[in-house]
Design a protein around this motif. Structure first.
Motif, mmCIF file in Angstrom:
data_model
loop_
_atom_site.group_PDB
_atom_site.id
_atom_site.type_symbol
_atom_site.label_atom_id
_atom_site.label_comp_id
_atom_site.label_asym_id
_atom_site.label_seq_id
_atom_site.Cartn_x
_atom_site.Cartn_y
_atom_site.Cartn_z
ATOM 1 N N TYR A 159 0.842 -1.208 0.000
ATOM 2 C CA TYR A 159 0.000 0.000 0.000
ATOM 3 C C TYR A 159 0.873 1.253 0.000
ATOM 4 N N SER A 160 1.951 1.210 0.795
ATOM 5 C CA SER A 160 2.849 2.365 0.848
ATOM 6 C C SER A 160 3.514 2.596 -0.508
ATOM 7 N N PHE A 161 3.910 1.501 -1.173
ATOM 8 C CA PHE A 161 4.532 1.649 -2.491
ATOM 9 C C PHE A 161 3.551 2.260 -3.493
ATOM 10 N N ILE A 162 2.321 1.740 -3.534
ATOM 11 C CA ILE A 162 1.317 2.256 -4.475
ATOM 12 C C ILE A 162 1.054 3.740 -4.212
ATOM 13 N N ALA A 163 0.919 4.094 -2.926
ATOM 14 C CA ALA A 163 0.657 5.501 -2.587
ATOM 15 C C ALA A 163 1.820 6.385 -3.029
ATOM 16 N N GLY A 164 3.047 5.907 -2.777
ATOM 17 C CA GLY A 164 4.212 6.684 -3.187
ATOM 18 C C GLY A 164 4.305 6.825 -4.695
ATOM 19 N N ALA A 165 4.058 5.712 -5.420
ATOM 20 C CA ALA A 165 4.110 5.765 -6.882
ATOM 21 C C ALA A 165 3.065 6.730 -7.421
ATOM 22 N N ARG A 166 1.862 6.697 -6.836
ATOM 23 C CA ARG A 166 0.815 7.615 -7.289
ATOM 24 C C ARG A 166 1.233 9.071 -7.067
ATOM 25 N N ASP A 167 1.890 9.321 -5.931
ATOM 26 C CA ASP A 167 2.323 10.692 -5.647
ATOM 27 C C ASP A 167 3.354 11.151 -6.676
ATOM 28 N N PHE A 168 4.348 10.285 -6.977
ATOM 29 C CA PHE A 168 5.369 10.654 -7.951
ATOM 30 C C PHE A 168 4.759 10.881 -9.335
ATOM 31 N N LEU A 169 3.825 10.011 -9.714
ATOM 32 C CA LEU A 169 3.196 10.150 -11.030
ATOM 33 C C LEU A 169 2.337 11.404 -11.101
ATOM 34 N N ALA A 170 1.615 11.671 -10.015
ATOM 35 C CA ALA A 170 0.794 12.890 -9.987
ATOM 36 C C ALA A 170 1.685 14.135 -10.073
ATOM 37 N N GLN A 171 2.839 14.075 -9.391
ATOM 38 C CA GLN A 171 3.760 15.210 -9.437
ATOM 39 C C GLN A 171 4.295 15.397 -10.860
ATOM 40 N N ASN A 172 4.670 14.312 -11.517
ATOM 41 C CA ASN A 172 5.164 14.421 -12.893
ATOM 42 C C ASN A 172 4.091 14.950 -13.830
ATOM 43 N N LYS A 173 2.856 14.475 -13.652
ATOM 44 C CA LYS A 173 1.773 14.937 -14.516
ATOM 45 C C LYS A 173 1.525 16.426 -14.325
ATOM 46 N N ALA A 174 1.550 16.865 -13.057
ATOM 47 C CA ALA A 174 1.338 18.290 -12.786
ATOM 48 C C ALA A 174 2.460 19.127 -13.389
ATOM 49 N N LEU A 175 3.684 18.623 -13.319
ATOM 50 C CA LEU A 175 4.816 19.359 -13.894
ATOM 51 C C LEU A 175 4.683 19.484 -15.407
ATOM 52 N N LEU A 176 4.268 18.397 -16.067
ATOM 53 C CA LEU A 176 4.111 18.432 -17.520
ATOM 54 C C LEU A 176 2.977 19.361 -17.943
ATOM 55 N N GLN A 177 1.872 19.305 -17.201
ATOM 56 C CA GLN A 177 0.728 20.147 -17.560
ATOM 57 C C GLN A 177 1.002 21.624 -17.294
#
Length: 743
Positions: A423-441
């Motif tokens: 669960y911790s890994f999934i939450a962390g991965a989602r955070d990193f992906l959300a951060q990358n998506k926000a940076l690209l947008q």
């Protein structure tokens, strides 16, 4: 009393007056017997032997087909040995036929059959070589194109030989009949000349010799005309005539057995050719389909209109191939037919091995196609042979099995991780992906300098997700993340590349889909919903009930009047309360440490010995994610860049397995964590050379050893000699520095 004795008695009875005539009659009788023997023991057996040649030839063809259908090389070798024995038998039979040839035409046909036999078995040997080389399709094609040709040639020669033999047999029977007629007339003359007293003896001889011979003649004629070998001549006595009749009946019985066997094997061969589950056709000049094709082809293509159709219309109409590919096929076929086989070898890569073909009712079939040239003795391609298989169901089952295998592999990967860590890994991965998506947008300026910083951050986040995925053994996710990471690396390496935000967002979505697929399987398939018993530490703190109860019991039992006891109790309770929401460092990093042996195997090194000295200190659970991200990179860097291979370590007097130790302590009121390995250390000269090459250090700039060492934290810096799945991208220590700076 046999025939000779009866004739001798007749001659004596004529008072030697007709000695000359009687002697002539005896001579004629013996000549007739010789002619009978010639027919029954020479001409007819020779004709029968020529019929048996057909049987032997059919046996060779059946053995050849069994060899081509053999499931393994051992069966092919055994079939080849059997064919060698049958070849020897055929050669001996033809040699006997040559010795028994009564005319020049028969001798010529036998010699021609011997020459054709050599070519026939050479073709069979070539087919065996294809089979032993695991080229079954080539063997089947060569058999259809060459072996069958020589078989037909051999069969034609033998059939002509049989005709010649039957002609000789008929002539011999006719000569025998003429001889018998002459003998009859002579005996009749002798009987009349011997005065009517010997009439009874003559009639008896007539009945015992002429009638059986006539019956045998009649039967021979019937059999020769009708080819019905079920007829037999009655045998009423066992003298010379009786034995001849018995031999004749035995011969006819063997012919009947051989004929039945030939019919059975011929029917079996036709059935195999008719029902073989494979579509076979050949392409003639002009790219037209030859009229000869396998029956199963009609089932595959679902049409009977095949002969003389255009290849492109029959096979490739309605396929998934584009205009360019279709033009290539048509041009390649036209260019190969009529040319040297080498031309086919050079262009065969342009011919498709598999197509999807839409049928008349809208169904789509997947057809596997193999192409083979049919050549002549000059190695010129006469026709192209296509073998078609309907593999629609096979491909469908393969895709289904692959999907199930992939899901089972993912389930196995998830089950290897406890619920809290996953669960911790999934939450962390989602955070990193959300951060990358926000940076690209949010990237709208397009400034190259700021974009390089953006790419570095995107790369660092994605590399961390990949590192954590590899740590937990999530292979499918690792592969997907690696592809996205490569795009960031290309942009970081070459800033002049065009910026395609849509492409980058699409790749990011693929990673997100893979992460969510793992999360879906974890919750939907395995029912492991939520973070587990220890999740949500930012909102809740969990502690064992017995510890709380112990603290309450201590406070209730303490003597309020004793200051020392009260101090001790309060200090103990305070310690227990402080430990709530904390973890030991080795527990926080257990997933990272457990992944090191598999990483060591991947690098070709011994699994390291790992030591953690916490000195009794614990860390707040809120720091777990940060420490896991940081030490995931640090441990991997130490194992890859620090520790040497086992052979190098042994040469240097070290143990084969390296040591990595992590020490935690307090220094000047701050938590200090030191990771140390007993490997090769930092090569400052190599670091300085790489930094100069990347423009991180000026040509005249002087750096201290500590300043030089600090260069390893620069974005994109690496001392790896080559790019691998583990290292070479220069992001590990950069990410460590970034995570710490961010916190």
């Amino acid at each position: 009393m046999n025939i000779r004795q009866r004739i001798t008695l007749l001659v004596i009875a004529t008072f030697l007056t007709l000695a000359f005539v009687g002697g002539f009659a005896v001579f004629q009788s013996r000549a007739s017997s010789s002619e009978v023997r010639t027919v029954t023991e020479g001409v007819v057996p020779s004709a029968i032997a020529s019929v048996e040649l057909v049987t032997q030839l059919k046996n060779v063809q059946i053995a050849t087909m069994e060899m081509v259908a053999a499931p393994d090389k051992a069966t092919v070798a055994k079939a080849k040995e059997e064919l060698a024995a049958r070849k020897t038998s055929l050669e001996l039979a033809l040699r006997d036929q040559l010795q028994q040839a009564s005319t020049q035409a028969q001798s010529g046909l036998v010699k021609q059959a011997q020459e054709s036999l050599i070519n026939y078995f050479d073709a069979i040997d070539q087919t065996a070589k294809f089979m032993l080389a695991d080229q079954k399709v080539m063997a089947e094609a060569f058999m259809s194109a060459t072996v069958d040709q020589y078989l037909n040639e051999q069969a034609g020669i033998i059939e002509t030989l049989q005709i010649e033999k039957r002609r000789s047999k008929d002539e011999a029977i006719a000569n025998m009949n003429r001889g018998l007629a002459t003998t009859t007339q002579t005996l009749l003359f002798v009987t009349v000349a011997a005065v009517l007293a010997l009439t009874g003896m003559g009639v008896m001889l007539y009945r015992q010799i002429i009638i059986p011979m006539s019956e045998m003649e009649t039967k021979m004629t019937e059999i020769a005309t009708s080819q019905d070998f079920s007829h037999r001549v009655p045998v009423n006595r066992m003298d010379e005539i009786g034995r001849s009749l018995t031999a004749f009946n035995t011969m006819i019985g063997k012919i009947e057995q051989s004929t039945d066997l030939v019919k059975q094997k011929t029917a079996a061969i036709r059935a195999m050719l008719h029902y073989i589950p494979q579509g076979i056709l050949t392409v003639s000049p002009g790219n037209r389909v030859h009229p000869e094709y396998s029956s199963y082809l009609e089932s595959i293509l679902e049409t009977t209109d095949i002969a003389d159709r255009a290849l492109m219309e029959l096979v490739f109409a309605g396929s998934n191939l584009g205009p360019d590919a279709l033009s290539q096929i048509e041009a390649t076929c036209s260019a190969c037919i009529g040319e040297q086989a080498m031309n086919f070898e050079f262009n065969s890569h342009l011919l498709p091995a598999e197509i999807e073909k839409r049928m008349a009712d809208g169904r789509v079939k997947v057809l596997d196609i193999s192409w083979s040239p049919i050549t002549n003795d000059d190695d010129v391609v006469l026709r192209l042979m296509l073998c078609l298989w309907d593999v629609t169901e096979l491909r469908s089952l393969a895709q289904e099995a692959s999907a199930q295998k992939r899901e089972l592999a993912m389930i196995g990967e998830i089950l290897a991780i406890n619920q809290e860590k996953f669960y911790s890994f999934i939450a962390g991965a989602r955070d990193f992906l959300a951060q990358n998506k926000a940076l690209l947008q949010a990237d709208e300026r397009g400034d190259p300098q700021s974009r390089q910083s953006l790419v570095a951050l995107l790369f660092r986040n994605m590399h961390t997700v990949k590192g954590n995925a590899r740590t937990y053994g999530l292979r499918n996710l690792t592969n997907v993340v690696h592809e996205t990471e490569q795009s960031y690396m290309e942009l970081r390496t070459d800033p002049s590349l065009p910026w395609d935000a849509g492409k980058l967002l699409g790749e990011l979505d693929r990673v997100s889909l893979s992460v969510e697929e793992y999360a879906r399987i974890n919750e939907g398939k395995l029912g492991r919903k939520g973070p587990g018993r220890r999740g949500g530490v930012d909102r809740f703190l969990l502690i064992q009930k017995d510890r709380v109860q112990e603290a309450l019991d201590m406070l209730e039992k303490v003597d309020d009047s004793s200051l020392d006891e009260l101090r001790i109790a309060l200090a103990s309770v305070r310690t227990r309360l402080q430990l709530i929401g904390t973890e030991r460092l080795q527990d926080m990093l257990s997933g990272v440490i457990e992944s090191l042996p598999s990483l060591a195997r991947e690098l070709g090194k011994e699994a390291p010995e790992v030591l953690i000295e916490s000195n009794g200190l614990v860390v707040k659970t809120q720091a777990a994610e940060l420490l896991r991200n940081v030490f995931m990179h640090l441990y991997r860097n130490a194992l890859d860049h620090g520790l040497e291979a086992a052979a190098q370590r042994i040469e240097m007097g070290k143990s084969a397995a390296g040591n990595i130790s992590l020490r935690m302590g307090l220094e000047a009121g701050r938590l200090c964590l030191r990771l140390v390995d007993d490997g090769r250390g930092l090569s400052l000269s190599e670091i300085l050379r790489k930094a100069s090459a990347k423009g991180l250090v000026g040509a005249d700039q002087q750096l201290s050893a500590e300043q030089t060492a600090q260069l390893i934290f620069a974005p994109g810096f690496t001392t790896a000699q080559q790019l691998t799945e583990v290292s070479g991208r220069g992001v590990g220590l950069d990410a460590v520095k970034g995570f710490l700076a961010q916190e």
